[in-house]
Write an enzyme that holds these catalytic residues in place. Structure first.
Site, mmCIF file in Angstrom:
data_model
loop_
_atom_site.group_PDB
_atom_site.id
_atom_site.type_symbol
_atom_site.label_atom_id
_atom_site.label_comp_id
_atom_site.label_asym_id
_atom_site.label_seq_id
_atom_site.Cartn_x
_atom_site.Cartn_y
_atom_site.Cartn_z
ATOM 1 N N HIS A 362 0.960 -1.205 0.015
ATOM 2 C CA HIS A 362 0.163 0.080 0.039
ATOM 3 C C HIS A 362 0.901 1.076 0.006
ATOM 4 O O HIS A 362 0.425 2.154 -0.651
ATOM 5 C CB HIS A 362 -1.091 -0.098 0.951
ATOM 6 C CG HIS A 362 -2.237 -0.750 0.725
ATOM 7 N ND1 HIS A 362 -2.189 -2.262 0.947
ATOM 8 C CD2 HIS A 362 -3.181 -0.571 -0.039
ATOM 9 C CE1 HIS A 362 -3.328 -2.785 0.409
ATOM 10 N NE2 HIS A 362 -3.921 -1.707 -0.194
ATOM 11 N N ARG A 469 -10.167 4.070 -1.815
ATOM 12 C CA ARG A 469 -9.665 2.785 -0.812
ATOM 13 C C ARG A 469 -10.073 3.594 0.651
ATOM 14 O O ARG A 469 -9.113 4.217 1.031
ATOM 15 C CB ARG A 469 -8.353 2.453 -0.674
ATOM 16 C CG ARG A 469 -7.813 1.704 -2.281
ATOM 17 C CD ARG A 469 -6.384 1.486 -2.079
ATOM 18 N NE ARG A 469 -5.958 0.362 -3.056
ATOM 19 C CZ ARG A 469 -5.434 0.735 -4.094
ATOM 20 N NH1 ARG A 469 -5.313 1.945 -4.559
ATOM 21 N NH2 ARG A 469 -4.998 -0.177 -5.070
ATOM 22 N N GLU A 603 -11.101 -10.163 -7.621
ATOM 23 C CA GLU A 603 -9.703 -10.471 -7.244
ATOM 24 C C GLU A 603 -9.373 -11.432 -6.617
ATOM 25 O O GLU A 603 -8.409 -11.771 -6.208
ATOM 26 C CB GLU A 603 -9.311 -9.066 -6.413
ATOM 27 C CG GLU A 603 -10.504 -8.796 -5.404
ATOM 28 C CD GLU A 603 -9.881 -7.655 -4.447
ATOM 29 O OE1 GLU A 603 -9.033 -6.869 -4.645
ATOM 30 O OE2 GLU A 603 -10.952 -7.085 -3.458
ATOM 31 N N ASN A 626 -4.089 -6.545 -8.486
ATOM 32 C CA ASN A 626 -3.179 -6.690 -7.412
ATOM 33 C C ASN A 626 -3.289 -7.884 -6.816
ATOM 34 O O ASN A 626 -2.460 -8.764 -6.497
ATOM 35 C CB ASN A 626 -3.202 -5.531 -6.543
ATOM 36 C CG ASN A 626 -3.017 -4.172 -7.342
ATOM 37 O OD1 ASN A 626 -2.727 -4.063 -8.514
ATOM 38 N ND2 ASN A 626 -3.362 -2.949 -6.678
ATOM 39 N N ASP A 627 -4.418 -7.983 -6.258
ATOM 40 C CA ASP A 627 -4.705 -9.536 -5.686
ATOM 41 C C ASP A 627 -4.921 -10.466 -6.469
ATOM 42 O O ASP A 627 -4.406 -11.492 -6.326
ATOM 43 C CB ASP A 627 -5.937 -9.294 -4.743
ATOM 44 C CG ASP A 627 -5.631 -8.561 -3.321
ATOM 45 O OD1 ASP A 627 -4.704 -9.096 -2.684
ATOM 46 O OD2 ASP A 627 -6.410 -7.398 -2.875
ATOM 47 N N CYS A 674 -9.079 -1.878 -11.954
ATOM 48 C CA CYS A 674 -8.675 -0.680 -11.271
ATOM 49 C C CYS A 674 -7.386 -1.323 -10.312
ATOM 50 O O CYS A 674 -6.928 -0.418 -9.673
ATOM 51 C CB CYS A 674 -9.749 -0.343 -9.947
ATOM 52 S SG CYS A 674 -10.229 -1.702 -8.801
HETATM 53 C C1 PEP Z 1 -6.361 -4.977 -6.043
HETATM 54 O O1 PEP Z 1 -6.286 -5.944 -5.426
HETATM 55 O O2 PEP Z 1 -6.019 -4.945 -7.421
HETATM 56 C C2 PEP Z 1 -6.936 -3.588 -5.762
HETATM 57 C C3 PEP Z 1 -7.409 -2.734 -6.494
HETATM 58 O O3 PEP Z 1 -6.977 -3.637 -4.311
HETATM 59 P P1 PEP Z 1 -6.217 -3.396 -3.143
HETATM 60 O O4 PEP Z 1 -4.780 -3.041 -3.954
HETATM 61 O O5 PEP Z 1 -6.448 -2.190 -2.437
HETATM 62 O O6 PEP Z 1 -5.966 -4.680 -2.490
HETATM 63 MG MG MG Z 2 -7.150 -6.107 -3.468
#
Ligand code: PEP
Ligand code: MG
Length: 755
Positions: A362, A469, A603, A626-627, A674
């Site tokens: 993050h 977020r 995700e 990302n996840d 996203c």
């Molecule tokens: C993701 O997982 O791509 C996402 C946008 O959520 P975060 O990065 O906040 O887990």
């Molecule tokens: Mg995520």
């Protein structure tokens, strides 16, 4: 053997410098294995030759002098094969090479094992013995285990030594450290070490306020700690038996002891500032206790550490003054978090460097949102020794240079200038629509979590917020924010973008996102209690948030609510039930609240295969790559050791994105991305080819992404996607797409990635 191993590794980790670390290894191994010689040869980064760096048993004058090419001698054989060589009579081997200065002719038995860190050879650990014998399996496996465990410590100590405080600014220049690209950009600035309160290990070396005042400060902190412990003892007196109360007396005794107080004072007199003097004294005493045979006494090490932290908390100011932060300063820390960021004046922050974390941590996401270069996961970063040093940060390639010389600095100054020029060119795109060459609109929205993002997002031409977020404002507080507090926050975002859509994601904590006041301790947090799972288990927290979101939208009709980490329909149904309940409550209370558009984040791999089913029940899908990528590839997004395996262009990821897009479109619902994949120029081409409906990226990436969208037609993107489907790995896909970017005149985006 395990105990010996544990001790050696512990001692090496606590060594004052690199040479002490090497000395500890050779002396301890020689004694433990009862052999005649133990030596370490290290590969010189400059010449690639193996240099004898430490030995217990060979002539001391040969240390630092004997060296060989990996193609020479037995040590070279171990290095070039990268596997152990075990010989009963070394001199009979054709690769034996004799170095008269070592006195080696007296030793027949030879066992060498390679020291390897992150796939590259650091050196060779060798043991030798007078009589001819083959070392047994136990010796071989002990040395292999030791070398594997020590490799990290040696890499760290080697780097640490290059910029040790004894060799300031002269001697070692351009010391390079590599990590992971966290946020693009280049920067030049002085390091400011972020320390957590009462964390001795993150205390940096720095100049104090003068010996007298540091001593006074320390004496006062000790006195305050004493009072605190006495109070504690009194308060606990009734609950504890006499045995347990002795513990407090032991603390008080330690506090008055020569080892803790006087040694710290001695260090202060030698010029250290009080927190660093205390840090070193505590480390030394901890080591002494840990070395004790008696298990009871060994346990006392943790008392010393605890006491050290208590004194430290009285020693450090509650908050470091923001005025101290230099212009363009580089924030450096062991594990930077959002709260570190909250403590520095953002407008003066030049870059961030963290020893832990990766590009999808993050803090890296925040860095991208703020348009600040960041390098993550620099595992060998000697954080405590960097304060005040000049650092060059390359956020594209995830590397930094400490103590740059004039030539390197000039090179970076040129890069910084070029960056600024590219940014200015791109800024001109802010007013142009995000549409492909054949006129298909693919809106680019902003990812956010900070109110500070609003203005730059609007200026960059963001067409709304695709992901807010909400955990970010939760993370920088010391308790859950109340309903009204949240209403005000959300209202500001909704109002600033009205009538453009604002997507507020419900709380997504757990995994790598911890709230200091709601600790979740798990062995496997990414597969544990996180995101929607926590919200559904805590309806009181969830309902407060949903009510706040809805209430904030009473005079703005642009709210979209997004649920994170959905892996089953039941979760979506549960979340919808609570959302409807929150709205009904508010309607009953007399508020006129429109029903917001609702979306689900895809995700978790399960959601990929349920995308059509999910999409039928909501208004839109949003892919959190990302996840999703970490779960698809089984690569922890925060683990620097496996970060090279994390690639959004892996064929499996591309395939998953196509499955989601098709599923969502079959249900007649739009889908956006996203996650950070949406900010990767190469990936954007593929997403256009799949027919993605919108993208949401960090503020700093908006202009680049728009540039890509405006440079390709959907036909061209589809053709490139079709070619990529035939490729077998991420590198091939990336190079095909990079070529396409260069051909389309977007070489600037590719070049930036290669600096
Ligand atoms: C993701 O997982 O791509 C996402 C946008 O959520 P975060 O990065 O906040 O887990
Ligand atoms: Mg995520």
């Amino acid at each position: 053997m395990l105990e010996v191993l544990r001790r050696v590794v512990q001692e090496v980790n606590g060594a004052a410098d690199f040479f002490e670390a090497l000395h500890i290894i050779v002396t301890r191994v020689k004694a433990a294995l009862e052999i005649d010689v133990c030596s370490i040869y290290l590969k010189s980064p400059q010449s690639g030759r193996l240099v004898l760096m430490a030995s217990e048993g060979l002539r001391s004058e040969s240390v630092g002098h004997v060296e060989m090419d990996p193609s020479e001698g037995l040590v070279g054989l171990v290095a070039s094969r990268a596997e152990p060589v075990n010989l009963d009579s070394a001199q009979d081997h054709p690769r034996f090479r004799y170095f008269p200065e070592t006195g080696e002719e007296h030793f027949l038995a030879f066992l060498g094992v390679p020291i390897i860190h992150q796939r590259s050879l650091l050196g060779v650990l060798v043991v030798q013995q007078h009589q001819a014998r083959k070392f047994d399996d136990e010796h071989v496996s002990f040395l292999i285990t030791l070398a594997a465990q020590l490799a990290g410590a040696i890499a760290y100590a080697e780097f640490n030594d290059e910029i040790s405080s004894e060799t300031p600014l002269i001697g070692h220049v351009n010391v390079e450290a590599t990590g992971i690209a966290g946020s693009p950009g280049v920067a030049i600035g002085r390091a400011v070490v972020a320390y957590r309160l009462a964390d001795l290990d993150s205390i940096p070396d720095r100049d104090g306020a003068g010996v007298e005042s540091e001593l006074e400060h320390f004496t006062q902190a000790v006195a305050e700690t004493r009072t605190e412990i006495e109070d504690l003892k009194q308060r606990m007196g009734e609950a504890l038996g006499p045995d347990e109360q002795v513990l407090f007396d032991a603390y008080l005794m330690l506090l008055g002891s020569d080892s803790l107080v006087h040694k710290t004072e001695g260090r202060i007199r030698n010029g250290q500032w009080a927190p660093a003097a205390l840090r070193d004294t505590v480390r030394e005493s901890v080591r002494v206790f840990e070395d004790m045979e008696d298990p009871y006494l060994r346990e006392r090490a943790s008392d010393v550490r605890d006491l050290g932290r208590r004194v430290l908390s009285h020693l450090l100011p509650a908050d470091r003054s923001q005025d101290e932060f230099p212009d363009g300063g580089i924030l450096v820390g062991d594990d930077l978090t959002a709260s570190h960021l909250a403590e520095v004046p953002i407008e003066r922050l030049g870059a961030m460097v963290s020893a832990k974390g990766t590009g999808s941590s993050h803090i890296a996401i925040l860095a991208r949102a703020l348009n600040i270069p960041a390098v993550m996961g620099v595992s060998e970063l000697p954080v405590g020794r960097l304060e005040g040093r000049e650092i060059l940060v390359d956020g594209y390639r995830g590397r930094l240079f400490v103590n740059p010389n004039a030539e390197l600095r000039a090179e970076f100054e040129r890069l910084v200038r070029e960056e600024r020029e590219l940014a200015e060119d791109l800024r001109a795109l802010a007013k142009d629509p995000a549409e492909t060459r054949d006129g298909v609109a693919v809106p680019v929205l902003a990812n956010s979590g900070l109110l500070a993002d609003i203005k730059p997002s609007l200026e960059s031409g963001a067409e709304g917020v695709g992901l807010y977020r909400t955990e970010v404002p939760f993370m920088i507080r010391d308790r859950f924010p109340g309903e009204e507090e949240q209403v005000q926050l959300y209202e500001q975002v909704l109002a600033s973008f009205d009538p453009m859509p604002v997507t507020l994601r419900t709380l997504d904590i757990g995994g790598d996102k911890a709230l200091p006041y709601f600790p979740v301790k798990e062995d496997n947090p990414f597969l544990g209690w996180r995101g929607i799972r926590i919200s559904l288990d805590h309806p009181e927290i969830f309902l407060t948030q949903l009510r706040a979101m809805l209430k904030a939208s009473r005079s703005h009709d642009n709210l979209q609510i997004l649920f994170p980490m959905i892996s089953a329909l039941d979760e979506l149904k549960g979340a919808m039930t609570l959302l409807n309940r929150a709205r009904e409550e508010l309607l009953d209370e007399g508020f006129r609240i429109p029903m917001p558009r609702v979306g689900v984040m895809v995700e978790v791999p399960a959601a990929v295969y349920m995308s059509e089913m999910l999409a039928r029940r909501v208004d839109f899908l949003s892919v959190g790559t990302n996840d999703l990528v970490q779960y698809l590839l089984a690569v922890d997004r925060n683990n620097a050791r496996v970060a090279h395996l994390y690639d959004t262009l892996h064929p499996a990821c591309v395939h998953a994105l196509e499955t989601i897009t098709e599923g969502s479109h079959r249900a007649g619902k739009p889908v956006s991305v996203c996650g950070e994949m949406a900010a990767d120029p190469a990936a954007v081409i593929l997403l256009l080819g799949m027919g993605i409906d919108s993208l949401s990226v960090s503020v700093s990436s908006i202009p680049r992404v728009k540039w890509v969208i405006r440079s390709f037609s959907t036909d061209r993107a589809e053709a490139l996607l079709a070619q990529c489907r035939l490729l077998e790995n991420a590198d091939q896909i990336r190079s095909l797409l990079n070529n396409a970017l260069v051909q389309a005149g977007l070489g600037g985006l590719v070049r930036a990635g290669k600096t």
